[in-house]
Design a protein around this motif. Structure first.
Motif, PDB file in Angstrom:
ATOM      1  N   TYR A 135      34.037   0.841  -9.193  1.00  0.00           N
ATOM      2  CA  TYR A 135      33.142  -0.261  -9.551  1.00  0.00           C
ATOM      3  C   TYR A 135      32.005   0.233 -10.452  1.00  0.00           C
ATOM      4  CZ  TYR A 135      35.675  -2.842  -6.052  1.00  0.00           C
ATOM      5  OH  TYR A 135      36.678  -3.445  -5.369  1.00  0.00           O
ATOM      6  N   ILE A 136      31.346  -0.743 -11.062  1.00  0.00           N
ATOM      7  CA  ILE A 136      30.121  -0.435 -11.794  1.00  0.00           C
ATOM      8  C   ILE A 136      29.063  -1.408 -11.272  1.00  0.00           C
ATOM      9  CG2 ILE A 136      30.812  -1.948 -13.742  1.00  0.00           C
ATOM     10  CD1 ILE A 136      29.056   1.143 -14.681  1.00  0.00           C
ATOM     11  N   THR A 137      27.894  -0.865 -10.965  1.00  0.00           N
ATOM     12  CA  THR A 137      26.827  -1.723 -10.456  1.00  0.00           C
ATOM     13  C   THR A 137      25.833  -2.003 -11.577  1.00  0.00           C
ATOM     14  OG1 THR A 137      27.065  -0.842  -8.238  1.00  0.00           O
ATOM     15  CG2 THR A 137      24.968  -1.895  -8.758  1.00  0.00           C
ATOM     16  N   LEU A 138      25.535  -3.283 -11.750  1.00  0.00           N
ATOM     17  CA  LEU A 138      24.564  -3.680 -12.770  1.00  0.00           C
ATOM     18  C   LEU A 138      23.259  -4.037 -12.083  1.00  0.00           C
ATOM     19  CD1 LEU A 138      26.661  -6.057 -15.087  1.00  0.00           C
ATOM     20  CD2 LEU A 138      26.687  -3.570 -14.901  1.00  0.00           C
ATOM     21  N   LYS A 139      22.208  -3.282 -12.421  1.00  0.00           N
ATOM     22  CA  LYS A 139      20.877  -3.598 -11.879  1.00  0.00           C
ATOM     23  C   LYS A 139      20.057  -4.205 -13.003  1.00  0.00           C
ATOM     24  CE  LYS A 139      19.522  -0.564  -8.072  1.00  0.00           C
ATOM     25  NZ  LYS A 139      18.842   0.688  -7.741  1.00  0.00           N
ATOM     26  N   HIS A 140      19.890  -5.513 -12.934  1.00  0.00           N
ATOM     27  CA  HIS A 140      19.111  -6.197 -13.977  1.00  0.00           C
ATOM     28  C   HIS A 140      17.614  -6.033 -13.707  1.00  0.00           C
ATOM     29  CE1 HIS A 140      22.770  -7.974 -15.496  1.00  0.00           C
ATOM     30  NE2 HIS A 140      23.085  -8.389 -14.283  1.00  0.00           N
ATOM     31  N   ASP A 141      16.836  -6.033 -14.770  1.00  0.00           N
ATOM     32  CA  ASP A 141      15.384  -5.889 -14.637  1.00  0.00           C
ATOM     33  C   ASP A 141      14.770  -7.015 -13.808  1.00  0.00           C
ATOM     34  OD1 ASP A 141      15.588  -3.651 -16.100  1.00  0.00           O
ATOM     35  OD2 ASP A 141      14.328  -4.293 -17.787  1.00  0.00           O
ATOM     36  N   PHE A 187      23.053   4.455 -16.838  1.00  0.00           N
ATOM     37  CA  PHE A 187      22.691   4.216 -18.231  1.00  0.00           C
ATOM     38  C   PHE A 187      21.873   2.940 -18.325  1.00  0.00           C
ATOM     39  CE2 PHE A 187      23.900   1.785 -22.053  1.00  0.00           C
ATOM     40  CZ  PHE A 187      23.443   2.629 -23.041  1.00  0.00           C
ATOM     41  N   TYR A 188      20.723   3.029 -19.012  1.00  0.00           N
ATOM     42  CA  TYR A 188      19.881   1.839 -19.140  1.00  0.00           C
ATOM     43  C   TYR A 188      20.075   1.210 -20.520  1.00  0.00           C
ATOM     44  CZ  TYR A 188      16.045  -1.422 -19.194  1.00  0.00           C
ATOM     45  OH  TYR A 188      15.318  -2.569 -19.295  1.00  0.00           O
ATOM     46  N   HIS A 189      20.428  -0.066 -20.544  1.00  0.00           N
ATOM     47  CA  HIS A 189      20.689  -0.802 -21.777  1.00  0.00           C
ATOM     48  C   HIS A 189      19.464  -1.660 -22.076  1.00  0.00           C
ATOM     49  CE1 HIS A 189      22.624  -3.264 -24.777  1.00  0.00           C
ATOM     50  NE2 HIS A 189      23.784  -2.653 -24.609  1.00  0.00           N
ATOM     51  N   TYR A 190      18.691  -1.259 -23.121  1.00  0.00           N
ATOM     52  CA  TYR A 190      17.393  -1.908 -23.304  1.00  0.00           C
ATOM     53  C   TYR A 190      17.508  -3.345 -23.803  1.00  0.00           C
ATOM     54  CZ  TYR A 190      17.468  -1.071 -28.362  1.00  0.00           C
ATOM     55  OH  TYR A 190      17.778  -1.091 -29.690  1.00  0.00           O
ATOM     56  N   ILE A 191      18.586  -3.672 -24.512  1.00  0.00           N
ATOM     57  CA  ILE A 191      18.710  -5.063 -24.968  1.00  0.00           C
ATOM     58  C   ILE A 191      19.132  -5.972 -23.815  1.00  0.00           C
ATOM     59  CG2 ILE A 191      20.013  -6.632 -26.479  1.00  0.00           C
ATOM     60  CD1 ILE A 191      19.978  -4.429 -28.591  1.00  0.00           C
ATOM     61  N   ARG A 192      20.075  -5.475 -22.997  1.00  0.00           N
ATOM     62  CA  ARG A 192      20.506  -6.267 -21.844  1.00  0.00           C
ATOM     63  C   ARG A 192      19.541  -6.147 -20.669  1.00  0.00           C
ATOM     64  NH1 ARG A 192      25.817  -8.214 -21.406  1.00  0.00           N
ATOM     65  NH2 ARG A 192      26.888  -8.021 -23.374  1.00  0.00           N
ATOM     66  N   GLN A 193      18.576  -5.255 -20.773  1.00  0.00           N
ATOM     67  CA  GLN A 193      17.612  -5.017 -19.696  1.00  0.00           C
ATOM     68  C   GLN A 193      18.318  -4.823 -18.363  1.00  0.00           C
ATOM     69  OE1 GLN A 193      14.957  -8.490 -20.394  1.00  0.00           O
ATOM     70  NE2 GLN A 193      13.559  -6.990 -21.302  1.00  0.00           N
ATOM     71  N   THR A 194      19.274  -3.921 -18.428  1.00  0.00           N
ATOM     72  CA  THR A 194      20.148  -3.709 -17.274  1.00  0.00           C
ATOM     73  C   THR A 194      20.474  -2.225 -17.149  1.00  0.00           C
ATOM     74  OG1 THR A 194      21.176  -5.861 -17.593  1.00  0.00           O
ATOM     75  CG2 THR A 194      22.438  -4.257 -16.317  1.00  0.00           C
ATOM     76  N   GLU A 195      20.473  -1.738 -15.905  1.00  0.00           N
ATOM     77  CA  GLU A 195      20.938  -0.379 -15.673  1.00  0.00           C
ATOM     78  C   GLU A 195      22.395  -0.429 -15.212  1.00  0.00           C
ATOM     79  OE1 GLU A 195      18.774   1.905 -12.809  1.00  0.00           O
ATOM     80  OE2 GLU A 195      19.570   3.800 -13.570  1.00  0.00           O
ATOM     81  N   PHE A 196      23.234   0.403 -15.819  1.00  0.00           N
ATOM     82  CA  PHE A 196      24.644   0.490 -15.470  1.00  0.00           C
ATOM     83  C   PHE A 196      24.831   1.730 -14.598  1.00  0.00           C
ATOM     84  CE2 PHE A 196      26.741  -2.493 -18.469  1.00  0.00           C
ATOM     85  CZ  PHE A 196      25.618  -2.903 -19.169  1.00  0.00           C
ATOM     86  N   ILE A 197      25.257   1.515 -13.356  1.00  0.00           N
ATOM     87  CA  ILE A 197      25.398   2.648 -12.435  1.00  0.00           C
ATOM     88  C   ILE A 197      26.860   2.792 -12.005  1.00  0.00           C
ATOM     89  CG2 ILE A 197      24.604   3.660 -10.254  1.00  0.00           C
ATOM     90  CD1 ILE A 197      22.152   1.614 -10.655  1.00  0.00           C
ATOM     91  N   GLY A 214      15.755  -7.997 -11.123  1.00  0.00           N
ATOM     92  CA  GLY A 214      15.934  -7.718  -9.699  1.00  0.00           C
ATOM     93  C   GLY A 214      17.339  -8.010  -9.184  1.00  0.00           C
ATOM     94  N   THR A 215      18.095  -8.816  -9.910  1.00  0.00           N
ATOM     95  CA  THR A 215      19.451  -9.137  -9.447  1.00  0.00           C
ATOM     96  C   THR A 215      20.376  -7.935  -9.620  1.00  0.00           C
ATOM     97  OG1 THR A 215      20.070 -10.040 -11.592  1.00  0.00           O
ATOM     98  CG2 THR A 215      19.208 -11.591  -9.969  1.00  0.00           C
ATOM     99  N   VAL A 216      21.342  -7.852  -8.737  1.00  0.00           N
ATOM    100  CA  VAL A 216      22.292  -6.738  -8.744  1.00  0.00           C
ATOM    101  C   VAL A 216      23.709  -7.319  -8.686  1.00  0.00           C
ATOM    102  CG1 VAL A 216      23.128  -4.730  -7.450  1.00  0.00           C
ATOM    103  CG2 VAL A 216      20.663  -5.176  -7.614  1.00  0.00           C
ATOM    104  N   LYS A 217      24.629  -6.732  -9.427  1.00  0.00           N
ATOM    105  CA  LYS A 217      26.010  -7.224  -9.430  1.00  0.00           C
ATOM    106  C   LYS A 217      26.966  -6.037  -9.465  1.00  0.00           C
ATOM    107  CE  LYS A 217      28.696 -10.854 -11.698  1.00  0.00           C
ATOM    108  NZ  LYS A 217      28.685 -11.848 -12.775  1.00  0.00           N
TER     109      LYS A 217
END
Lengths: 398, 398
Positions: free
Chosen positions: B298-304, B283-293, B306-309
């Motif tokens: 776990y849930i992986t956050l891919k920020h626009d 799911f891509y969150h346009y305000i947070r500019q982050t993809e939630f995978i 380039g950082t990943v958490k």
């Protein structure tokens, strides 16, 4: 001269008393008097309305005709509506045309015309407005603000006679223009504009104090970008000018929202009428569903329902069929918004005077102020109107 | 049990005193006491917040997961935010899915789960909403209101547990549905709707008392047609629910306009959070500019940028990176809208309780009411939370 009424509207109370007029001013207000006076009985005496935004009305149109004679006719027509002073208002047009308008105001003022409503100066509605929100304005004449152009526009008119300018503050050059206007005591309203919240917030420091025809010709209120309408609601100190209240263009409920959030102190009423009897080209009015066709000294109205009517451009008879006047707005406010006469005086006389900085002499019934007085019936009809102490209008039908 | 604080927020005043809890209720409030008590010192004791619109949060998502276990985790997570009771909220989905949600609430309630926040019932956000304003809802599941469908949706859940329904009152069948809800004490809010002023005016008589996520998922305010937003501003008696205040989606100034026109008495605060840690699809969150995978536990956050958490779905650690909670909204209201704790209690605890008719037992600190209490620091952090008199959360980091 002494006039009497049971209901004289002073700023904070209504009194049953006598009002003495001398040298165009209100000399005194008292409870008892023995000599001769005019008795208006139960009718109210109120401070005359001040229309800061009017292009034309009734028998004359400053915008469509533009000469001194048209301004004289217009001045007489607006007085029938309880408007004892006004600002003839321009539009976005060629610089030559704007110079003509300025010169007309200059000439009119120098003549000391003693009939009708008083002209307080000019309102330049444009040309420094945004073509994206041009409305009925001419797109090709919407310009970026320029002091050089402004100085040309003045023609022979002294800059002290410019009382109000409608401007789009987002345009290039607006900041410099606003500073210049501030320095010259010209009030500034946002109109025909797509300015955003941040621009408005900033430009308030440069003399932007209100908006022209609230809700119309501006970006609407949105919760992620307040736009001009939202900013006008949000900023306590911005005045909101409401143009004629037909109950159609701006819903009574939309006006009510503005009143409730801002309070009556920041609402003004204008007519924004144009003198449709004097259009130079056939014109279709979509709300009235009528075509206006110029025809010499007459105007022909072709209604969509097939009926046709011919009206004398220079007579007030049947003029209500052409365009609603200030007084009809007043009546609609009483009817649709439950506004009291006190409320209407506030937005029509007091706030308008304050907005263009003439409240020291206009806008309320107080000793030493100009005797601009309207005698009003219970039904909100104008029985008589005094301008600078002179009885210049009497309604002989009532 | 006796707890003490210098700042106990009673409905009309703040007192320095002792609060006695017995059998889950507030038994008494007094100034002096000699025995044992828990002393919260300068921290404030306030009535817990009631979140009427929350799909998921933190370690659990009712909407995305849907089973009893997820609701338990969610109940514990929202309590960390000062929310002592809430309505798990559905979305527009297949009837089968909605039945599952209803059954989950039923099962949860029957179990008397004694951890976390209390579930007061269900909020059906849809399916009787307008696809024209579907927002994040599923278009194919937006339906015209039908009592037959409603009765199916309930599954095993008793209708008395339905506390709130979001509905588009312009849809066919809405009138009958609203009457049915009124009869069954189900509160009705307009949401995901393009209803016009006249429809809203009429439907108010059939139990429509507010709007869901004010300004979003509805027609905006326009001066010739007020739309849902304008009608919500105009009608004094309609409650306006404000969803989480990030400062982005609904500007603080837009909230301020609503507060100024309606007064605080008709504003409610909800989170409308969904438990983004538990999405089933990327799911891509346009305000947070982050993809939630989603990624197992776990849930992986891919920020626009380039950082990943990678974050544990079942731990509150780092959960703030995923979605702001009720408490962050509260802090933002204090910061961006200068709201006092008193103001926040009004919109978060008192008005929400009144809206779903549980103010007889929730929403304020009064003798005989449920002891739903939050101990709050000066910085608006939650130090402890009591639900029905039980200490169910303590923040051990503060």
């Amino acid at each position: 001269m002494i006039i009497k009424s049971k209901n004289i509207y002073l700023p904070t109370r209504v009194v049953d008393g006598f009002l003495e007029i001398e040298d165009g001013k209100i000399k005194s207000i008292f409870n008892d008097f023995d000599g001769d006076y005019i008795d208006y009985g139960e009718a109210s005496i109120i401070p005359g309305f001040i229309d800061l935004h009017v292009h034309g009305y009734g028998t004359g149109s400053f915008t469509h005709e533009g000469d001194v004679d048209s301004l004289k006719r217009m001045a007489e027509s607006v007085l029938t509506q309880g408007v004892t002073s006004f600002l003839p208002t321009t539009g976005a047009d060629s610089i030559e045309r704007i110079i003509e308008w300025s010169n007309t105001v200059d000439e009119f003022l120098k003549e000391n015309y003693d009939k009708g409503s008083e002209v307080l100066g000019i309102h330049y509605e444009g040309p420094f407005i945004n073509k994206e929100k041009k409305g009925m304005q001419k797109e090709e004449h919407c310009l970026d603000p320029s002091i050089e152009v402004f100085n040309k526009m003045l023609g022979n008119l002294d800059i002290s006679k410019v009382k109000l300018m409608t401007i789009a503050p987002e345009l290039d050059g607006a900041e410099e223009m606003c500073k210049f206007c501030m320095k010259n005591n010209i009030q500034l309203s946002i109109g025909h504009s797509v300015a955003d919240f941040q621009t408005i917030k900033k430009m308030k420091d440069y003399g932007i104090n209100g908006v022209t025809h609230m809700y119309s010709g501006m970006t609407g209120f949105h919760h992620r970008e307040l736009g001009v309408a939202g900013s006008a609601l949000y900023f306590d100190d911005l005045y909101c000018e409401f143009a004629k209240q037909t109950g159609l263009t701006v819903l009574p409920e939309a006006l009510d929202i503005a009143i409730r959030i801002k309070g009556l102190d920041r609402i003004t009423l204008c007519s924004d009428s144009v003198g449709l009897a004097h259009v130079k080209e056939p014109f279709y009015h979509y709300i009235r569903q009528t075509e206006f066709i110029p025809d010499g000294d007459y105007i022909t109205l072709k209604h969509d329902d097939g009926t046709v009517k011919k009206i004398d451009r220079f007579s007030m008879e049947d003029m209500d069929d052409i365009e609603i006047g200030y007084l009809t707005s007043v009546k609609n406010l009483a009817k649709n918004n439950n506004m009291s006469l006190r409320d209407i005086i506030k937005i029509g006389s007091e706030n308008t005077a304050k907005y263009i900085n003439v409240f020291d002499r206009k806008g309320s019934i107080e000793v030493n102020k100009d005797a601009d007085l309207v005698v009003m019936s219970k039904d909100l009809d104008v029985l008589a109107a005094y301008v600078n102490g002179e009885l210049r209008y009497e309604n002989r039908n009532l």
